[in-house]
Design a protein around this motif. Structure first.
Motif, PDB file in Angstrom:
ATOM      1  N   ARG A 195     -12.761   0.224   4.482  1.00  0.00           N
ATOM      2  CA  ARG A 195     -12.521   1.544   5.088  1.00  0.00           C
ATOM      3  C   ARG A 195     -11.803   1.425   6.441  1.00  0.00           C
ATOM      4  O   ARG A 195     -12.221   2.019   7.451  1.00  0.00           O
ATOM      5  CB  ARG A 195     -13.848   2.304   5.235  1.00  0.00           C
ATOM      6  N   GLN A 199       0.816  -1.225   0.000  1.00  0.00           N
ATOM      7  CA  GLN A 199       0.000   0.000   0.000  1.00  0.00           C
ATOM      8  C   GLN A 199       0.847   1.273   0.000  1.00  0.00           C
ATOM      9  O   GLN A 199       0.322   2.370  -0.207  1.00  0.00           O
ATOM     10  CB  GLN A 199      -0.959   0.000   1.194  1.00  0.00           C
ATOM     11  N   PRO A 253      -8.824   6.467  -3.327  1.00  0.00           N
ATOM     12  CA  PRO A 253      -8.155   5.332  -2.665  1.00  0.00           C
ATOM     13  C   PRO A 253      -6.941   5.749  -1.841  1.00  0.00           C
ATOM     14  O   PRO A 253      -6.289   4.886  -1.259  1.00  0.00           O
ATOM     15  CB  PRO A 253      -7.711   4.482  -3.855  1.00  0.00           C
ATOM     16  N   PHE A 282      -5.324   2.270  -1.135  1.00  0.00           N
ATOM     17  CA  PHE A 282      -6.205   1.113  -0.957  1.00  0.00           C
ATOM     18  C   PHE A 282      -6.663   0.626  -2.332  1.00  0.00           C
ATOM     19  O   PHE A 282      -6.690   1.391  -3.294  1.00  0.00           O
ATOM     20  CB  PHE A 282      -7.407   1.496  -0.090  1.00  0.00           C
ATOM     21  N   HIS A 283      -7.060  -0.649  -2.383  1.00  0.00           N
ATOM     22  CA  HIS A 283      -7.430  -1.235  -3.673  1.00  0.00           C
ATOM     23  C   HIS A 283      -8.726  -2.022  -3.583  1.00  0.00           C
ATOM     24  O   HIS A 283      -9.141  -2.463  -2.500  1.00  0.00           O
ATOM     25  CB  HIS A 283      -6.334  -2.199  -4.146  1.00  0.00           C
ATOM     26  N   THR A 284      -9.303  -2.224  -4.762  1.00  0.00           N
ATOM     27  CA  THR A 284     -10.288  -3.272  -4.986  1.00  0.00           C
ATOM     28  C   THR A 284      -9.639  -4.216  -6.013  1.00  0.00           C
ATOM     29  O   THR A 284      -8.656  -3.820  -6.666  1.00  0.00           O
ATOM     30  CB  THR A 284     -11.589  -2.708  -5.584  1.00  0.00           C
ATOM     31  N   LEU A 292     -10.318  -1.658  -0.197  1.00  0.00           N
ATOM     32  CA  LEU A 292     -10.856  -0.290  -0.075  1.00  0.00           C
ATOM     33  C   LEU A 292     -12.214  -0.268   0.619  1.00  0.00           C
ATOM     34  O   LEU A 292     -12.481   0.587   1.480  1.00  0.00           O
ATOM     35  CB  LEU A 292     -10.979   0.323  -1.476  1.00  0.00           C
TER      36      LEU A 292
END
Ligand SMILES: C[S@@+](CC[C@H](N)C(=O)[O-])C[C@H]1O[C@@H](n2cnc3c(N)ncnc32)[C@H](O)[C@@H]1O
Length: 255
Positions: free
Chosen positions: A154, A119, A187, A212-214, A151
């Motif tokens: 949160r 990250q 993100p 952050f990711h998906t 993501l």
């Protein structure tokens, strides 16, 4: 911070080396207690040559040697204070640098990025150059194993001063610490980590931005770098990845 306060001591300064020592108190490598640590330790044990990118204080590779790993182990990190702690073990190679600096060529069966080091790759350019360098370091068919917080969960919402906690360093000094989010920009989450005296007087404040990711944002970067996504789990017990997962645990294969 998990440990309760026990000892009060005078604190004048709080150095980078102290921050690295705090990291080890808060994050002992523990394959029994933490599924992530078990997942990585098992993966490392099965590979004859391992490059750990963002190795921090090196605890994963320290444990691998202690557990009898006889192959090549290399840890890389850009933070000199973290790396100084890693270097306490001399039967592992330690390299100063970022993921994008990785200069090895087809030398490893496995590259890892544990404890969400991934990250720290924030911009698209940094992601691309880092993944290209990691791909080059792997032999054909080698694996890149890493995690990132999902993501949608949160996680940063728990990073606030209400969750401040005290801990005691190995030398007996007591500190209070907390996180505070400054900015959420899609993100990208920018937050501070404050180390304070037990009465709350700040000693130092460090600022970090994490991405952050998906799976939808992450996987195109992997594919573009020449990886196939072999497995993606929603937790470190190999649970199914879903829209409610807190993690994206990825095994990517170099084509
Ligand atoms: C949360 S720590 C994880 C350390 C270690 N992997 C562990 O499991 O304990 C994240 C590490 O990533 C490192 N880092 C930051 N930016 C990086 C980059 N661009 N490339 C590689 N590592 C980076 C930091 O210095 C830090 O040591």
């Amino acid at each position: 911070m998990r440990n309760p306060a026990r000892v009060s001591a005078h604190l004048d300064t709080f150095s980078d080396a102290d921050v690295a020592a705090v990291y080890d108190v808060e994050n002992p490598w523990d394959r029994i207690g933490f599924p992530q640590d078990r997942f990585f330790s098992d993966t490392v044990a099965a590979a004859d040559s391992v490059l750990d990118v963002g190795c921090g204080t090196g605890s994963m590779l320290h444990v691998a040697r202690e557990e009898g790993h006889t192959g090549r182990l290399v840890g890389l990190d850009p933070d000199p204070a973290m790396l100084a702690r890693a270097r306490r073990r001399t039967d592992v190679e330690w390299v100063a640098g970022t993921a994008a600096d990785v200069a090895h060529d087809a030398e490893f069966a496995l590259v890892t990025m544990a404890s969400n080091a991934f990250q720290h790759l924030v911009s698209d350019d940094e992601l691309r150059s880092s993944l290209a360098a990691i791909r080059r370091a792997l032999r054909p068919g080698g694996a890149f194993v890493f995690g990132t917080r999902h993501l949608q969960a949160r996680a940063w919402e728990a990073w606030n001063p209400a969750n401040a906690g005290n801990l005691v360093l190995p030398d007996g000094r007591e500190i209070r610490g907390w996180h505070e989010v400054e900015k959420v920009d899609g993100p990208l989450v920018t937050f501070t980590e404050t180390v304070a005296r037990p009465d709350g007087t700040p000693l130092r404040v460090d600022r970090t931005t994490l991405r952050f990711h998906t799976p939808e944002t992450l996987n195109p970067f992997l594919l573009a770098a020449g990886f196939a996504v072999e497995h993606q789990f929603g937790d470190w017990d190999r649970g199914r990845l879903s829209a409610r997962s807190r993690e994206i645990a990825t095994i990517a294969r170099a084509g």
